[in-house]
Scaffold this motif. Sequence first.
Motif, PDB file in Angstrom:
ATOM      1  N   GLU A  65       0.633  -1.384   0.021  1.00  0.00           N
ATOM      2  CA  GLU A  65      -0.092  -0.014   0.016  1.00  0.00           C
ATOM      3  C   GLU A  65       0.981   1.328  -0.007  1.00  0.00           C
ATOM      4  N   THR A  66       0.479   2.290  -0.454  1.00  0.00           N
ATOM      5  CA  THR A  66       0.936   3.740  -0.262  1.00  0.00           C
ATOM      6  C   THR A  66       0.867   4.289   0.989  1.00  0.00           C
ATOM      7  N   ALA A  67       1.874   4.229   1.915  1.00  0.00           N
ATOM      8  CA  ALA A  67       1.962   4.682   3.355  1.00  0.00           C
ATOM      9  C   ALA A  67       3.256   4.723   3.846  1.00  0.00           C
ATOM     10  N   THR A  68       3.348   5.349   4.916  1.00  0.00           N
ATOM     11  CA  THR A  68       4.357   5.348   5.644  1.00  0.00           C
ATOM     12  C   THR A  68       4.847   3.983   6.366  1.00  0.00           C
ATOM     13  N   ALA A  69       5.947   3.594   6.245  1.00  0.00           N
ATOM     14  CA  ALA A  69       6.632   2.300   6.771  1.00  0.00           C
ATOM     15  C   ALA A  69       7.609   2.609   7.821  1.00  0.00           C
ATOM     16  N   TRP A  70       7.781   1.796   8.715  1.00  0.00           N
ATOM     17  CA  TRP A  70       8.767   1.726   9.550  1.00  0.00           C
ATOM     18  C   TRP A  70       9.903   0.694   9.437  1.00  0.00           C
ATOM     19  N   LEU A  71      10.907   1.022   8.819  1.00  0.00           N
ATOM     20  CA  LEU A  71      11.897   0.131   8.168  1.00  0.00           C
ATOM     21  C   LEU A  71      12.932  -0.125   9.276  1.00  0.00           C
ATOM     22  N   CYS A  72      13.330  -1.149   9.596  1.00  0.00           N
ATOM     23  CA  CYS A  72      14.300  -1.593  10.570  1.00  0.00           C
ATOM     24  C   CYS A  72      15.717  -0.970  10.425  1.00  0.00           C
TER      25      CYS A  72
END
Length: 80
Positions: free
Chosen positions: A55-62
């Motif tokens: 999805e188009t969204a903010t993700a929190w990547l490690c």
Amino acid sequence: MTNNALIAQKSPYAVELQKGETYYWCACGRSKDQPFCDGSHNGTGLEPLAFTAEETATAWLCGCKQSANPPFCDGSHKDL
């Protein structure tokens, strides 16, 4: 040659992902383009993780490279 990932930072990276786009998450911790791969893993025995945004969204990547759910942050950095 090392097979140990470096800790890029002890917190996640907030990134804007676009649905359907493929990204290459840096698994080695050496990329200058964190949290994405820039080829710095060459010779380490580690490879980036390719993933496609659902999805188009903010993700929190490690950022610590210790997550049990890569490329996403699972809070592992809190134990470092």
